[in-house]
Design a protein around this motif. Structure first.
Motif, PDB file in Angstrom:
ATOM      1  N   SER A 249       0.837  -1.198   0.000  1.00 12.76           N
ATOM      2  CA  SER A 249       0.000   0.000   0.000  1.00 12.76           C
ATOM      3  C   SER A 249       0.871   1.247   0.000  1.00 12.76           C
ATOM      4  CB  SER A 249      -0.908   0.025   1.234  1.00 12.76           C
ATOM      5  OG  SER A 249      -1.502  -1.232   1.414  1.00 12.76           O
ATOM      6  N   LEU A 250       1.965   1.194   0.753  1.00 13.95           N
ATOM      7  CA  LEU A 250       2.890   2.331   0.822  1.00 13.95           C
ATOM      8  C   LEU A 250       3.542   2.572  -0.539  1.00 13.95           C
ATOM      9  CD1 LEU A 250       4.249   4.303   2.915  1.00 13.95           C
ATOM     10  CD2 LEU A 250       6.133   2.663   2.978  1.00 13.95           C
ATOM     11  N   GLY A 252       2.540   1.489  -3.361  1.00 16.66           N
ATOM     12  CA  GLY A 252       1.473   1.831  -4.303  1.00 16.66           C
ATOM     13  C   GLY A 252       1.094   3.290  -4.229  1.00 16.66           C
ATOM     14  N   SER A 253       0.960   3.817  -2.999  1.00 13.12           N
ATOM     15  CA  SER A 253       0.545   5.215  -2.934  1.00 13.12           C
ATOM     16  C   SER A 253       1.676   6.133  -3.362  1.00 13.12           C
ATOM     17  CB  SER A 253       0.000   5.587  -1.550  1.00 13.12           C
ATOM     18  OG  SER A 253       0.627   4.840  -0.554  1.00 13.12           O
ATOM     19  N   GLY A 256       1.765   5.693  -7.185  1.00 12.55           N
ATOM     20  CA  GLY A 256       0.510   6.203  -7.744  1.00 12.55           C
ATOM     21  C   GLY A 256       0.466   7.725  -7.724  1.00 12.55           C
ATOM     22  N   VAL A 257       0.800   8.309  -6.576  1.00 16.33           N
ATOM     23  CA  VAL A 257       0.757   9.770  -6.456  1.00 16.33           C
ATOM     24  C   VAL A 257       1.803  10.402  -7.373  1.00 16.33           C
ATOM     25  CG1 VAL A 257       1.232  11.701  -4.897  1.00 16.33           C
ATOM     26  CG2 VAL A 257      -0.249   9.830  -4.148  1.00 16.33           C
ATOM     27  N   LYS A 267      -6.406  10.456 -12.606  1.00 16.61           N
ATOM     28  CA  LYS A 267      -6.712   9.806 -11.328  1.00 16.61           C
ATOM     29  C   LYS A 267      -7.724   8.673 -11.473  1.00 16.61           C
ATOM     30  CE  LYS A 267      -7.350  13.782  -8.763  1.00 16.61           C
ATOM     31  NZ  LYS A 267      -6.725  14.892  -9.187  1.00 16.61           N
ATOM     32  N   TYR A 276       2.763  -3.867  -7.059  1.00 13.93           N
ATOM     33  CA  TYR A 276       3.129  -3.453  -5.702  1.00 13.93           C
ATOM     34  C   TYR A 276       3.201  -4.654  -4.775  1.00 13.93           C
ATOM     35  CZ  TYR A 276       1.512   0.783  -7.916  1.00 13.93           C
ATOM     36  OH  TYR A 276       1.319   1.793  -8.794  1.00 13.93           O
TER      37      TYR A 276
END
Ligand SMILES: [Zn+2]
Length: 298
Positions: A249-250, A252-253, A256-257, A267, A276
């Motif tokens: 998740s880390l 990925g964010s 992603g960001v 978005k 990920y």
């Protein structure tokens, strides 16, 4: 000195051999990454056709031929031989040497001079470097052989999911069974941790998927993600699953960001979760315990 003794005595030799082997395999992975999804698409077209034939006794016109975006069969990992997608020039063995050929050809097809993506040599280099790292970290022996298989599978899964949002069963399922088998003797974790890891990996994402779907009507991820996390649980045991989920998740964010900020990516376009999971899984394989320690100190 036997070969095994030599490889044990000179780690640099082992790392070098594995690096070169990784480069060559990376070249093969370029084929797998490009062709396996197309092979699956052809298979699905065939199934749709067969189903119509069985259900209605005839095949509707658009299903009669495979879509133009797909190559004509026979199409598999061995056939047809590699060709330039632009001009059809048959690629010779000396145009196919990892990295060197791409540099020698200055990144262009020898016949039509249309650029060849830098992705191909980069995947070869990445496979070589990651394989060499695994050899350096683990030393000679069976655990090295299996850690390499895990690494190579994750490289292919990452790229295929990135391209097609698809984690083929052809890779995730054998990986899951292999993880359970090698841990029968507790190669990486005790068998009970592996079995619980496989089940918990699959079922945790499966539950999130269904809760999310019942609550919002949307699909947040795919069954391939469940199978991949199940496979990672089979290799590393249930204890590192938390680390993998948090880390993915880390990662990925962050990715992603930055893709939205730097590349201006929309978005709304969904981003595959598989890469990920795969990257986080690989990191957890080597540093899972250290990361878990950090986590619990929090
Ligand atoms: Zn060409």
């Amino acid at each position: 000195m036997s070969m095994i003794q030599t490889l044990n005595a000179y780690p640099a030799l082992l790392v070098g051999i594995v690096f070169v082997f990784g480069l060559l395999l990376g070249s093969f992975f370029n084929v797998v990454i490009y062709r396996l999804p197309l092979m699956l698409h052809l298979e699905w077209w065939q199934s749709a056709r067969d189903f119509c034939e069985e259900a209605w006794g005839k095949v509707p016109a658009p299903l009669d031929q495979p879509p133009e975006s797909l190559p004509a069969p026979p199409f598999n990992l061995a056939k047809p031989n590699s060709r330039c997608p632009h001009c059809g020039h048959a690629i010779q063995w000396y145009e196919n040497i990892p990295i060197a050929s791409w540099l020698w050809l200055r990144g262009k097809c020898r016949a039509c001079r249309v650029p060849i993506s830098a992705r191909y040599p980069l995947i070869e280099l990445a496979t070589g470097l990651l394989s060499a790292f695994v050899a350096w970290k683990m030393g000679f022996g069976w655990p090295l052989a299996f850690a390499l298989i895990l690494t190579w599978s994750l490289i292919c899964l990452t790229m295929i999911d990135f391209d097609y949002k698809l984690l083929p069963d052809q890779i995730t399922l054998p990986l899951l069974w292999l993880g359970l088998l090698i841990n029968v003797q507790g190669m990486f974790v005790p068998l009970d941790e592996a079995v619980i890891g496989a089940a918990a990996g699959y079922l945790s994402l499966w539950s999130i998927y269904w809760l999310f779907k019942l609550a919002t009507g949307k699909e947040g991820m795919g069954y391939g993600d469940f199978k991949l996390l199940g496979a990672l649980g089979a290799w590393m045991g249930w204890k590192v699953l938390v680390v993998i989920i948090l880390l993915s998740s880390l990662v990925g964010s962050i990715i992603g960001v930055s893709m939205i900020l730097i590349l201006g990516r929309d978005k709304q376009i969904p981003i595959a979760f598989g890469p990920y999971l795969a990257i986080a899984g690989w990191i957890a394989f080597f540093w899972g315990e250290a990361l878990m320690g950090m986590l619990f100190r929090f």
